[in-house]
Design a protein around this motif. Structure first.
Motif, PDB file in Angstrom:
ATOM      1  N   TRP A 143      14.238   6.387  14.531  1.00 16.02           N
ATOM      2  CA  TRP A 143      12.840   6.516  14.126  1.00 16.02           C
ATOM      3  C   TRP A 143      12.017   5.359  14.678  1.00 16.02           C
ATOM      4  N   HIS A 144      10.724   5.392  14.379  1.00 19.17           N
ATOM      5  CA  HIS A 144       9.797   4.439  14.985  1.00 19.17           C
ATOM      6  C   HIS A 144      10.089   3.003  14.545  1.00 19.17           C
ATOM      7  N   SER A 155       0.872  -1.171   0.000  1.00 13.02           N
ATOM      8  CA  SER A 155       0.000   0.000   0.000  1.00 13.02           C
ATOM      9  C   SER A 155       0.909   1.221   0.000  1.00 13.02           C
ATOM     10  N   ALA A 156       0.393   2.349   0.309  1.00 11.22           N
ATOM     11  CA  ALA A 156       1.223   3.557   0.240  1.00 11.22           C
ATOM     12  C   ALA A 156       0.915   4.485   1.397  1.00 11.22           C
ATOM     13  N   GLY A 157       0.729   3.917   2.597  1.00 10.05           N
ATOM     14  CA  GLY A 157       0.440   4.741   3.756  1.00 10.05           C
ATOM     15  C   GLY A 157       1.630   5.602   4.151  1.00 10.05           C
ATOM     16  N   ILE A 158       1.353   6.701   4.851  1.00 13.82           N
ATOM     17  CA  ILE A 158       2.390   7.647   5.262  1.00 13.82           C
ATOM     18  C   ILE A 158       2.278   7.860   6.766  1.00 13.82           C
ATOM     19  N   ARG A 159       3.410   7.783   7.460  1.00 14.22           N
ATOM     20  CA  ARG A 159       3.502   8.048   8.884  1.00 14.22           C
ATOM     21  C   ARG A 159       4.472   9.198   9.138  1.00 14.22           C
ATOM     22  N   THR A 160       4.421   9.729  10.348  1.00 19.07           N
ATOM     23  CA  THR A 160       5.489  10.616  10.793  1.00 19.07           C
ATOM     24  C   THR A 160       6.669   9.756  11.218  1.00 19.07           C
ATOM     25  N   TRP A 161       7.807  10.384  11.434  1.00 16.93           N
ATOM     26  CA  TRP A 161       8.995   9.641  11.834  1.00 16.93           C
ATOM     27  C   TRP A 161       8.834   9.024  13.218  1.00 16.93           C
ATOM     28  N   ARG A 162       7.854   9.502  13.999  1.00 15.91           N
ATOM     29  CA  ARG A 162       7.581   8.922  15.317  1.00 15.91           C
ATOM     30  C   ARG A 162       6.582   7.775  15.249  1.00 15.91           C
ATOM     31  N   GLY A 163       5.981   7.545  14.055  1.00 16.40           N
ATOM     32  CA  GLY A 163       5.084   6.412  13.882  1.00 16.40           C
ATOM     33  C   GLY A 163       3.606   6.744  13.815  1.00 16.40           C
ATOM     34  N   ARG A 164       3.241   8.009  13.968  1.00 13.83           N
ATOM     35  CA  ARG A 164       1.832   8.376  13.901  1.00 13.83           C
ATOM     36  C   ARG A 164       1.388   8.433  12.441  1.00 13.83           C
ATOM     37  N   TRP A 165       0.210   7.872  12.167  1.00 12.23           N
ATOM     38  CA  TRP A 165      -0.288   7.868  10.799  1.00 12.23           C
ATOM     39  C   TRP A 165      -0.654   9.277  10.343  1.00 12.23           C
ATOM     40  N   ILE A 166      -0.169   9.624   9.183  1.00  9.31           N
ATOM     41  CA  ILE A 166      -0.621  10.834   8.486  1.00  9.31           C
ATOM     42  C   ILE A 166      -1.721  10.465   7.498  1.00  9.31           C
ATOM     43  N   LEU A 167      -1.471   9.387   6.764  1.00  8.65           N
ATOM     44  CA  LEU A 167      -2.423   8.954   5.747  1.00  8.65           C
ATOM     45  C   LEU A 167      -2.392   7.433   5.654  1.00  8.65           C
ATOM     46  N   PRO A 168      -3.223   6.747   6.440  1.00  7.32           N
ATOM     47  CA  PRO A 168      -3.286   5.288   6.275  1.00  7.32           C
ATOM     48  C   PRO A 168      -3.947   4.936   4.952  1.00  7.32           C
ATOM     49  N   THR A 169      -3.405   3.920   4.284  1.00  3.93           N
ATOM     50  CA  THR A 169      -3.931   3.531   2.984  1.00  3.93           C
ATOM     51  C   THR A 169      -4.318   2.060   3.017  1.00  3.93           C
ATOM     52  N   ASP A 170      -5.506   1.785   2.546  1.00  6.95           N
ATOM     53  CA  ASP A 170      -6.052   0.436   2.530  1.00  6.95           C
ATOM     54  C   ASP A 170      -5.744  -0.194   1.171  1.00  6.95           C
ATOM     55  N   ALA A 210       3.318  -2.178   4.056  1.00  4.38           N
ATOM     56  CA  ALA A 210       4.187  -1.237   3.360  1.00  4.38           C
ATOM     57  C   ALA A 210       3.795   0.189   3.701  1.00  4.38           C
ATOM     58  N   GLY A 211       4.729   1.082   3.586  1.00  2.17           N
ATOM     59  CA  GLY A 211       4.426   2.485   3.801  1.00  2.17           C
ATOM     60  C   GLY A 211       5.685   3.317   3.902  1.00  2.17           C
ATOM     61  N   GLU A 212       5.496   4.621   3.932  1.00  4.01           N
ATOM     62  CA  GLU A 212       6.588   5.574   4.087  1.00  4.01           C
ATOM     63  C   GLU A 212       6.449   6.306   5.402  1.00  4.01           C
ATOM     64  N   SER A 213       7.578   6.773   5.911  1.00  3.87           N
ATOM     65  CA  SER A 213       7.622   7.629   7.088  1.00  3.87           C
ATOM     66  C   SER A 213       8.396   8.882   6.735  1.00  3.87           C
ATOM     67  N   TRP A 214       7.840  10.053   7.090  1.00  5.45           N
ATOM     68  CA  TRP A 214       8.452  11.334   6.757  1.00  5.45           C
ATOM     69  C   TRP A 214       8.931  12.014   8.032  1.00  5.45           C
ATOM     70  N   GLY A 215      10.133  12.556   7.991  1.00  5.85           N
ATOM     71  CA  GLY A 215      10.664  13.231   9.161  1.00  5.85           C
ATOM     72  C   GLY A 215      11.690  14.270   8.802  1.00  5.85           C
ATOM     73  N   PRO A 216      12.338  14.856   9.812  1.00  4.23           N
ATOM     74  CA  PRO A 216      13.261  15.967   9.549  1.00  4.23           C
ATOM     75  C   PRO A 216      14.509  15.556   8.785  1.00  4.23           C
ATOM     76  N   GLU A 217      14.929  14.285   8.892  1.00  2.47           N
ATOM     77  CA  GLU A 217      16.131  13.849   8.197  1.00  2.47           C
ATOM     78  C   GLU A 217      15.849  13.332   6.796  1.00  2.47           C
ATOM     79  N   GLY A 218      14.580  13.253   6.386  1.00  3.94           N
ATOM     80  CA  GLY A 218      14.231  12.727   5.079  1.00  3.94           C
ATOM     81  C   GLY A 218      13.049  11.797   5.174  1.00  3.94           C
ATOM     82  N   LEU A 219      13.049  10.733   4.383  1.00  4.98           N
ATOM     83  CA  LEU A 219      11.960   9.760   4.421  1.00  4.98           C
ATOM     84  C   LEU A 219      12.520   8.356   4.373  1.00  4.98           C
ATOM     85  N   VAL A 220      11.723   7.421   4.894  1.00 10.93           N
ATOM     86  CA  VAL A 220      12.052   6.000   4.867  1.00 10.93           C
ATOM     87  C   VAL A 220      10.854   5.249   4.332  1.00 10.93           C
TER      88      VAL A 220
END
Length: 409
Positions: free
Chosen positions: A262-263, A70-85, A194-204
């Motif tokens: 990160w989370h 999927s393509a969900g997005i979290r913060t670098w601390r693990g909180r969902w920004i955009l969960p994707t089903d 699957a998913g991405e995490s966005w934070g101050p150092e970039g993304l994972v």
């Protein structure tokens, strides 16, 4: 039987070989490396690419080898920004995102009859793009070859593109995007989703693989060619925009430095990855497209035509789209007058779409790499509200990407 020479044996070149062969063309693939290998870690095939692979007879094979993503997005601390089903994506687009090792896709595209068409250690150079009454000419292995069609799938630094549309004539080539990526597979850890995490150092990004293990990728803003530095402390401050890092070659240590706090399960995935297997690439793209994707009897394909940042996960997908669209345009071997029209139709079908996705991918890259805490908070809040209040505004733009369908006879 019409003849085609393909310069480059990567995903785009192999897809073009398979597509043209199925249309009755006699094809030769010239690859400068000693072997056609799936260099890299993993990749994602989105619904649009799976439809293109269906036309090559490989869609189901890729689906069976890949893991559902999927393509969900979290913060670098693990909180969902955009969960994707993933099932919601499947219902909307007929497929979800399939994740598999790059080597497996290369094996599928280059297997069977295509394997006999590939000539390795063949450094190819376009000599003459050809014209209405003369074939194109390519030099490789110390000899010249002629062809009714040349397909340039020779990457972001395409010498063929520079030959057709030279920078000296005002056609910009690739530029550094401002970002660097790292990729590696962690074989002993399999993430659940699957998913991405966005934070101050970039993304994972973390993507599970069907055979077990996790495809890990990361992206950060960095000066091109700047060496990484070893771990110095656990929670470093993010570097200022454009600031380079002191010399080192330990890319795994750089990942731990940037993302090891990160989370979960990011630290576990990094700990499992082989430090010597981390691939790093400075990201170059083509924000200014060439005036056309063809000239004479030559067609540009994949990164040679529209290199983009990886933020939409569409680089390999678009190369496969190009291949099936080109094969459809040129058909089963047209007459000379028809070939010019066919290549013009190929440009008309591909350039607006690809150039738009190049711009959109770069914009997503900028949005995902915000460093100021207030800017990140506003971005995250806006995305959450959009998903809750008007989800169609989120999925609508995806229709342009995932909703593409191959041209029909």
């Amino acid at each position: 039987m019409r003849t085609a020479v393909i310069i480059g044996g990567g995903i785009g070149g192999l897809a073009a070989a398979r597509a043209l062969t199925r249309r009755g063309w006699r094809v030769r693939v010239l690859e400068r490396a000693e072997a056609v290998e799936g260099l890299g870690a993993g990749l994602a095939m989105a619904p649009n690419a799976l439809r293109a692979l269906d036309t090559l007879g490989l869609g189901d094979a890729v689906r069976s080898r890949g893991a559902v993503g999927s393509a969900g997005i979290r913060t670098w601390r693990g909180r969902w920004i955009l969960p994707t089903d993933a099932e919601a994506l499947r219902r909307r687009f007929g497929d979800t995102i399939v994740v598999l090792p790059r080597a497996e896709l290369v094996d599928l595209l280059g297997g069977g009859p295509v394997a006999e068409l590939v000539h390795t250690s063949a450094e190819a150079e376009l000599i003459d793009p050809g014209g209405p009454v003369r074939p194109a000419r390519v030099r490789a292995d110390g000899r010249e070859r002629t062809a009714d069609l040349v397909v340039a799938a020779d990457g972001v630094r395409s010498r063929t593109r520079a030959r057709l549309f030279p920078p000296a004539a005002g056609h910009p080539g690739p530029i550094y995007s401002g970002s660097t990526t790292w990729r590696v597979i962690a074989p002993g850890v399999t993430v659940k989703e699957a998913g991405e995490s966005w934070g101050p150092e970039g993304l994972v990004g973390l993507m599970p693989l069907a055979a077990g293990g996790t495809y890990f990728y990361a992206m950060a803003r960095l000066l091109a060619g700047t060496p990484s530095r070893p771990v110095t402390h656990h929670r470093p401050a993010a570097p200022r925009e454009g600031q380079g890092l002191p010399p080192s070659t330990d890319e795994h240590a750089e990942l731990v430095r940037r993302f090891g706090h990160w989370h979960d399960p990011i630290p576990e995935v990094l700990a499992d990855a082989d430090p010597g297997a981390v691939l790093r690439n400075d990201v170059w793209h083509l924000p200014d497209p060439p005036p056309a994707y063809h000239s004479g009897r030559v067609a540009l394909l994949g990164d040679a035509a529209h290199a983009m940042t990886p933020n939409l996960g569409q680089g390999a997908c678009m190369a496969v789209e190009d291949a099936v669209t080109l094969a459809h345009a040129v058909g089963a071997g047209p007459a000379d007058t028809d070939l010019r029209e066919a290549l013009a139709a190929y440009t008309a079908a591909r350039l607006p779409r690809a150039a738009g996705l190049v711009r959109r991918s770069a914009a997503v890259g900028r949005m995902s790499s915000l460093r100021h805490p207030m800017a990140r908070a506003l971005r995250d809040t806006g995305i959450r509200l959009l998903d809750r209040v008007a989800p169609s505004l989120f999925y609508g733009p995806l229709e342009d990407v995932f909703g593409w369908r191959p041209p029909a006879d």
